[in-house]
Scaffold this motif. Sequence first.
Motif, short mmCIF file in Angstrom:
data_model
loop_
_atom_site.label_atom_id
_atom_site.label_comp_id
_atom_site.label_asym_id
_atom_site.label_seq_id
_atom_site.Cartn_x
_atom_site.Cartn_y
_atom_site.Cartn_z
N ALA A 3 3.15 -3.42 -7.32
CA ALA A 3 3.74 -3.04 -6.12
C ALA A 3 5.04 -2.35 -7.33
CB ALA A 3 4.18 -3.11 -5.42
N LEU A 4 5.71 -3.92 -8.05
CA LEU A 4 6.56 -3.09 -8.68
C LEU A 4 6.33 -3.65 -10.15
CD1 LEU A 4 9.19 -6.21 -6.45
CD2 LEU A 4 8.73 -4.05 -6.37
N GLN A 5 5.53 -2.99 -10.50
CA GLN A 5 5.57 -2.85 -11.76
C GLN A 5 5.50 -4.01 -12.96
OE1 GLN A 5 7.04 0.56 -12.34
NE2 GLN A 5 5.36 1.57 -11.78
N TRP A 6 4.85 -5.17 -12.70
CA TRP A 6 4.86 -6.52 -13.46
C TRP A 6 3.92 -6.47 -14.40
CZ3 TRP A 6 6.02 -10.42 -9.23
CH2 TRP A 6 7.31 -10.24 -8.44
N ALA A 7 4.13 -6.28 -15.51
CA ALA A 7 2.91 -6.70 -16.40
C ALA A 7 2.73 -8.18 -16.70
CB ALA A 7 2.97 -6.85 -17.96
N VAL A 8 0.94 -8.21 -16.02
CA VAL A 8 0.47 -9.69 -16.22
C VAL A 8 -0.23 -9.70 -17.29
CG1 VAL A 8 -0.75 -10.60 -14.62
CG2 VAL A 8 0.39 -9.02 -13.27
N LEU A 9 -0.45 -11.51 -16.90
CA LEU A 9 -1.16 -11.69 -18.27
C LEU A 9 -1.64 -12.93 -17.29
CD1 LEU A 9 0.92 -12.26 -21.56
CD2 LEU A 9 -0.71 -11.20 -20.80
N PRO A 10 -2.89 -13.01 -18.10
CA PRO A 10 -3.76 -14.16 -17.33
C PRO A 10 -3.72 -15.29 -18.33
CG PRO A 10 -4.97 -12.87 -18.83
CD PRO A 10 -4.39 -11.76 -17.95
N GLU A 11 -3.19 -15.25 -19.79
CA GLU A 11 -2.88 -16.83 -20.44
C GLU A 11 -2.45 -16.46 -21.52
OE1 GLU A 11 -4.69 -19.51 -20.60
OE2 GLU A 11 -6.34 -19.18 -18.93
N PRO A 12 -1.12 -16.76 -21.72
CA PRO A 12 0.34 -16.70 -22.83
C PRO A 12 0.23 -16.56 -24.17
CG PRO A 12 -0.16 -19.48 -22.21
CD PRO A 12 -1.29 -18.70 -21.15
N GLY A 13 -1.18 -17.09 -24.39
CA GLY A 13 -1.61 -17.13 -25.89
C GLY A 13 -0.60 -18.37 -26.53
N SER A 14 -0.44 -17.71 -27.91
CA SER A 14 1.08 -18.41 -28.50
C SER A 14 2.22 -17.97 -28.16
CB SER A 14 0.99 -18.22 -30.21
OG SER A 14 1.16 -16.61 -30.48
N VAL A 15 2.73 -17.05 -27.29
CA VAL A 15 4.36 -16.94 -26.78
C VAL A 15 5.20 -18.37 -25.96
CG1 VAL A 15 3.80 -14.70 -26.98
CG2 VAL A 15 3.66 -15.69 -24.79
N VAL B 121 10.44 1.70 4.02
CA VAL B 121 10.45 2.22 2.65
C VAL B 121 11.59 3.77 3.01
CG1 VAL B 121 8.96 3.87 1.43
CG2 VAL B 121 8.21 2.47 2.30
N ALA B 122 11.50 4.79 3.89
CA ALA B 122 12.46 5.46 4.02
C ALA B 122 13.68 5.13 3.26
CB ALA B 122 12.37 6.26 4.88
N ALA B 123 14.56 3.84 4.14
CA ALA B 123 15.73 3.75 3.78
C ALA B 123 16.33 2.42 3.72
CB ALA B 123 15.83 3.10 6.31
N SER B 124 15.14 2.06 2.57
CA SER B 124 15.27 0.99 1.72
C SER B 124 15.83 2.01 0.56
CB SER B 124 14.07 0.01 1.52
OG SER B 124 13.93 -0.61 2.55
N PHE B 125 16.09 1.04 -0.31
CA PHE B 125 16.95 1.63 -1.82
C PHE B 125 15.72 1.04 -2.91
CE2 PHE B 125 20.91 0.79 0.07
CZ PHE B 125 21.39 2.21 0.43
N GLY B 126 14.56 1.59 -3.06
CA GLY B 126 13.74 1.38 -3.24
C GLY B 126 12.60 0.20 -3.30
N ALA B 127 12.05 0.58 -3.45
CA ALA B 127 10.23 -0.75 -3.36
C ALA B 127 11.01 -1.72 -3.68
CB ALA B 127 9.40 -0.88 -4.74
N GLU B 128 12.10 -2.75 -4.58
CA GLU B 128 12.48 -3.77 -4.55
C GLU B 128 13.44 -4.20 -3.39
OE1 GLU B 128 14.06 -5.03 -8.47
OE2 GLU B 128 13.14 -4.94 -9.19
N LEU C 93 1.13 -1.26 0.30
CA LEU C 93 -0.16 0.30 -0.20
C LEU C 93 1.04 1.67 -0.09
CD1 LEU C 93 -2.42 1.09 -0.07
CD2 LEU C 93 -2.83 0.57 2.61
N ALA C 94 2.10 1.18 0.56
CA ALA C 94 2.71 2.59 0.84
C ALA C 94 4.13 2.74 -0.48
CB ALA C 94 4.19 1.97 2.07
N VAL C 95 4.13 1.60 -1.23
CA VAL C 95 4.69 1.95 -2.29
C VAL C 95 3.40 2.00 -3.32
CG1 VAL C 95 6.25 0.04 -5.03
CG2 VAL C 95 6.42 -0.04 -2.00
#
Length: 640
Positions: free
Chosen positions: A241-253, A151-158, A100-102
């Motif tokens: 929170a870390l801005q990953w793209a999400v897919l529910p199904e892979p399709g043909s890849v 959050v304040a003492a870390s080098f970013g969200a990850e 929530l904070a990120v």
Amino acid sequence: MMAKTASPRLLTLPDIAALAGVQRAVVSMWRNRTSVRGAVVPFPAAVDVVGKVEHFALDDIVAYLAATGRGKNPEAAVDAATLAAPVAAGHESAELLLSLAVLTGADLASLSPAELVTLAEEVDQNDQFLLREAREQSWHPDLPGHVDELVAASFGAEDAFARLDSGRLARGAGHRGCAPELVSLVASVTAACRDHAGTGAVLDASGDLQFDQALAPHFPAVLINDSAGVSARRLRRRAAALQWAVLPEPGSVPIVRVRSLLGMATDDALLSADDVVVSLGPGDVAVVLGPATALTDALVGSAERARAETLRPGPLATALRLPRGLWKAAHRQSSAVWVLTQGTGRTEARLADLDGVDLDLDDLAADVAQALAPLTTSGPLPTEARTYRYLRPRALDRVLAGGQLVPRGTRAVRLHTADEHLETTHSAARELERPLPPLDTSVAACHALPVVRWLSLGELVNDKRLVLRQGRRIDPAGADPRGTVHVLSADGADADLRLDPFYARDRYARATWTEPGDVVFIEKPRPRAIVDTRGGSLVATPSRILRLADSAPVGPHVLAERINRSVPGSEWRTWDVPALSRADAEALDARLAEVASYRDELLRRERALDTWASALVAGVAAGSLALPSTHQQTASAENR
């Protein structure tokens, strides 16, 4: 109304070790050794004991580290707050609030529980990953403030999530985690699989957030199956929170599937691995991490048949046996990795035992990529495009014939050139030129009551705190100078004996192989003992093995030291060791391990000196080496 007073920020001994960047045993040593550079600086006293666990004031510990200069973390004062989670807080609540904070950038400490729920409604209107948990959770009143400090003492969200997932709250929830070295290794292997799968390959995440957080940024998208319920919501929360793209199904890849089977029983791990193989489509690749007992070590009965049935169609490209200690929940166990493709009739697998190997992850990834690549056909016979640094090809029918899938010591075959005098002298010279690390010999007076209780090895074996294993008679005719399986004897009689790992597996299938921390000893003509810190070796009789249980009163280095000081002609069951507390045993064994390492370093230098001198004589005699003249040496010295 008076303002609420925050609870004191506390650290446990494991927190202090993590803060200082040292092992837990080192902190125990600090508590007993108050002399620092001639001054007496006592270790801070515990201010609270919760569930038999001592807690120390954060400010006291930070001041102690600053005053003594102890530890390896110059940023300890800044990092301390990230480790001082409220004692009664939960990891799931902390992970929710950190997400929530990120996502919002808000300071949470100033918000009421109702305002925090309102914040969750703003970022998760469709209740896909966070809103339901925010409405249902109740958290420690000091936890939002701790998250703000994290959050304040870390080098970013990850970095903030990584600190949370490796801290006390995660340990309290049973998430022991994996060593960073294991995460990096799996990431390197997965990168090779991604490159093989081709452009657009997506990650089918493992569900273990420590691995997923390291892998997801290197893929265009992450597959998340919402039918997984709570684990899927947690993964979606981290993805948001870390801005990953999400897919529910892979399709043909193509898909790169990563699965962690750590902690599973052997039968369950094999069943899950088989499910992974069945799920693979054309072009898909899988990386399976699991216990070595299931994936690479010897099995019997139905378990052996199940593993063979999974691998017989040919999905196994690579099997790696890894060192112990990389999975923190079972630091005495080894883990293993399989790299799998859809069953394509592969008749060979590439294998390696990486225990004790000086590992270059780029070279390992290149080996895995080569194992996945098709053979080249430029010559009369199909060949590999490059030689392996770590992997060794092995016919699949021989791998599945029984016994260990990856015999201990399996490495790539090394080819030697006819004249190696120059390389030998340079290698030995590099060994001699390395600075000798200092040995800490400081001690301090102790006014505690003396140890008056000693336990014999016979008592410890009877109480199953020590386990005795016999050595085996090893035929020296089977020695291979390029072998990677060491043969140990306590008196050093077989110090130069090496065996090929596949020969050793077949010839000595029922022998006991050592584990790291085993003590190899001999009784006559005089007691001698060594500690095998590497593991994966055979022991030549009359030497035997003593394996310490977790309940043993001393560590392996203390045991070996006591054996080496025993009276010649005495019977091994009468040899004794002191009954030490766990803290004293860990601290003393850590110091004696340093002594053993220092002694080994001196012996290595002596051997390097002998090697250098021998190669120098042979090289000059063969005309492949030349010594600079006295004039050249003098000029070189003057120029320096």
